[in-house]
Design a protein around this motif. Sequence first.
Motif, short mmCIF file in Angstrom:
data_model
loop_
_atom_site.label_atom_id
_atom_site.label_comp_id
_atom_site.label_asym_id
_atom_site.label_seq_id
_atom_site.Cartn_x
_atom_site.Cartn_y
_atom_site.Cartn_z
N GLN A 55 10.06 7.42 2.95
CA GLN A 55 8.58 6.66 2.49
C GLN A 55 6.94 6.17 3.15
O GLN A 55 7.92 5.38 4.22
CB GLN A 55 8.83 5.57 1.12
N THR A 56 6.17 6.83 3.43
CA THR A 56 5.51 6.10 4.26
C THR A 56 4.18 4.98 3.36
O THR A 56 4.42 5.06 1.74
CB THR A 56 4.13 6.82 4.94
N THR A 57 3.82 3.66 3.95
CA THR A 57 3.53 2.86 2.80
C THR A 57 2.06 2.81 4.14
O THR A 57 2.17 2.50 4.96
CB THR A 57 4.48 1.41 2.86
N LEU A 58 1.22 2.76 3.55
CA LEU A 58 -0.29 2.04 3.06
C LEU A 58 -0.08 1.01 3.26
O LEU A 58 -0.41 0.56 2.31
CB LEU A 58 -1.05 2.98 3.10
N THR A 59 -1.42 -0.52 4.27
CA THR A 59 -1.04 -1.73 3.77
C THR A 59 -3.08 -0.88 4.06
O THR A 59 -3.13 -1.42 5.70
CB THR A 59 0.01 -2.50 4.27
N GLY A 60 -3.38 -2.27 3.05
CA GLY A 60 -5.19 -2.34 3.60
C GLY A 60 -5.72 -3.57 3.30
O GLY A 60 -5.42 -3.69 2.24
N ASP A 61 -6.76 -3.47 3.43
CA ASP A 61 -7.85 -4.26 2.36
C ASP A 61 -8.71 -3.17 2.19
O ASP A 61 -10.27 -3.06 2.45
CB ASP A 61 -8.50 -5.41 4.12
N GLU A 62 -8.58 -3.85 0.61
CA GLU A 62 -10.24 -3.41 -0.36
C GLU A 62 -11.82 -3.25 0.37
O GLU A 62 -11.96 -4.79 0.55
CB GLU A 62 -9.62 -3.37 -1.32
N ILE A 63 -12.21 -2.98 0.63
CA ILE A 63 -13.77 -3.44 1.04
C ILE A 63 -14.84 -2.44 -0.13
O ILE A 63 -14.04 -1.41 -0.76
CB ILE A 63 -14.22 -2.40 2.66
N ALA A 64 -15.58 -3.01 0.13
CA ALA A 64 -16.76 -2.19 -0.93
C ALA A 64 -17.82 -2.23 0.08
O ALA A 64 -18.49 -2.52 0.79
CB ALA A 64 -17.74 -2.95 -2.05
N SER A 104 -0.07 -3.08 -0.32
CA SER A 104 0.49 -1.58 0.21
C SER A 104 0.88 -0.73 -1.43
O SER A 104 0.27 -0.90 -1.76
CB SER A 104 2.30 -2.33 0.63
N TYR A 105 0.08 0.10 -0.49
CA TYR A 105 0.13 1.56 -1.77
C TYR A 105 1.38 2.49 -0.58
O TYR A 105 1.42 2.86 0.05
CB TYR A 105 -1.20 2.23 -1.59
N PRO A 106 1.33 3.46 -1.84
CA PRO A 106 2.91 4.49 -1.56
C PRO A 106 2.02 5.93 -1.25
O PRO A 106 1.30 5.43 -1.33
CB PRO A 106 3.93 4.91 -2.06
N VAL A 107 2.37 6.29 -0.14
CA VAL A 107 1.36 6.89 0.58
C VAL A 107 2.64 8.38 -0.31
O VAL A 107 3.25 8.62 0.20
CB VAL A 107 1.18 7.38 1.55
N ALA A 108 2.49 9.80 -0.47
CA ALA A 108 2.33 10.86 -1.48
C ALA A 108 3.18 11.63 -0.37
O ALA A 108 2.04 11.49 0.83
CB ALA A 108 2.19 11.04 -2.24
N PRO A 109 4.04 12.12 0.32
CA PRO A 109 4.53 12.64 1.75
C PRO A 109 3.87 14.08 1.62
O PRO A 109 3.45 14.46 2.77
CB PRO A 109 6.28 13.52 0.70
N SER A 136 -2.04 16.23 9.45
CA SER A 136 -0.88 15.93 8.68
C SER A 136 -0.63 14.13 8.29
O SER A 136 -0.92 13.54 9.08
CB SER A 136 0.96 16.69 8.61
N LEU A 137 0.16 13.26 7.43
CA LEU A 137 0.80 12.20 7.28
C LEU A 137 1.20 12.19 8.66
O LEU A 137 0.74 10.87 9.79
CB LEU A 137 1.27 12.11 5.85
N GLN A 138 2.21 12.75 9.05
CA GLN A 138 2.85 12.49 9.95
C GLN A 138 2.01 12.28 11.89
O GLN A 138 1.97 11.28 11.83
CB GLN A 138 4.03 13.49 10.39
N GLN A 139 1.25 13.58 11.50
CA GLN A 139 0.03 13.47 12.50
C GLN A 139 -1.17 11.70 12.62
O GLN A 139 -0.91 11.36 13.75
CB GLN A 139 -0.75 14.34 12.58
N GLY A 164 0.38 6.50 -8.96
CA GLY A 164 0.69 5.28 -8.56
C GLY A 164 1.04 5.64 -6.32
O GLY A 164 1.07 4.83 -5.76
N GLN A 165 0.73 6.94 -6.35
CA GLN A 165 0.47 7.34 -4.57
C GLN A 165 -0.50 7.72 -4.13
O GLN A 165 -1.28 8.13 -4.59
CB GLN A 165 1.39 8.16 -4.38
N ILE A 166 -0.88 7.06 -2.80
CA ILE A 166 -2.41 7.89 -2.28
C ILE A 166 -1.62 9.19 -2.21
O ILE A 166 -0.77 10.03 -1.56
CB ILE A 166 -2.27 6.68 -0.89
N VAL A 167 -2.42 10.15 -2.33
CA VAL A 167 -2.79 11.71 -1.78
C VAL A 167 -3.83 11.98 -1.16
O VAL A 167 -4.01 13.36 -1.09
CB VAL A 167 -2.60 12.37 -4.26
#
Length: 175
Positions: A55-64, A104-109, A136-139, A164-167
């Motif tokens: 499971q890949t998780t992206l942790t981000g800081d939201e900006i405008a 933190s957001y889960p990322v869809a495979p 690819s997400l892995q790359q 609920g997942q980043i696509v």
Amino acid sequence: MLKNKNVYLFPVLVLLFLSLVTTASTTMKTAEARSSDHIQHLTVYIHALETNKGQTTLTGDEIAWYEGAAADAIFAEREPEAAAEIGGVPDGYYIVNDSDSLTSYPVAPNAKVTMQIYDHTGNIEELDINWNEALSLQQFTQEFAKTDVFDLSQSPYHITIQNGQIVSIVQQYTP
């Protein structure tokens, strides 16, 4: 005779009540189903991209993120002296980051990743823009970990969240 009318009226009222309850519960389930399909678009700076047990998780800081006339307007509001001196935003965009909170957001495979620029060769002289290059997400996870030639955490990213997942992750090029 009046007694017979009440006998028939009671079952009709019960059926009418049950029909209303069933309709209300069906409406609620439909609304819940629609909200789970909710699509959200955010722009973030990525602080971490980690994979644990598949499971890949992206942790981000939201900006405008603002472009064009909207960027000029927010720039004039927030930096009136600079806006008066140069007229508008220098590069056609303006970023507002009033909060340093991370999410933190889960990322869809099978998330789609689209890049504009990243280190292909390890040689800074060969760093060049390749518009809308698919990875690819892995790359992407591997490239994000490299920081010696070009640090991908310095780019903003437009993310799409569905169910609920980043696509989708799209790197925003900044000159």
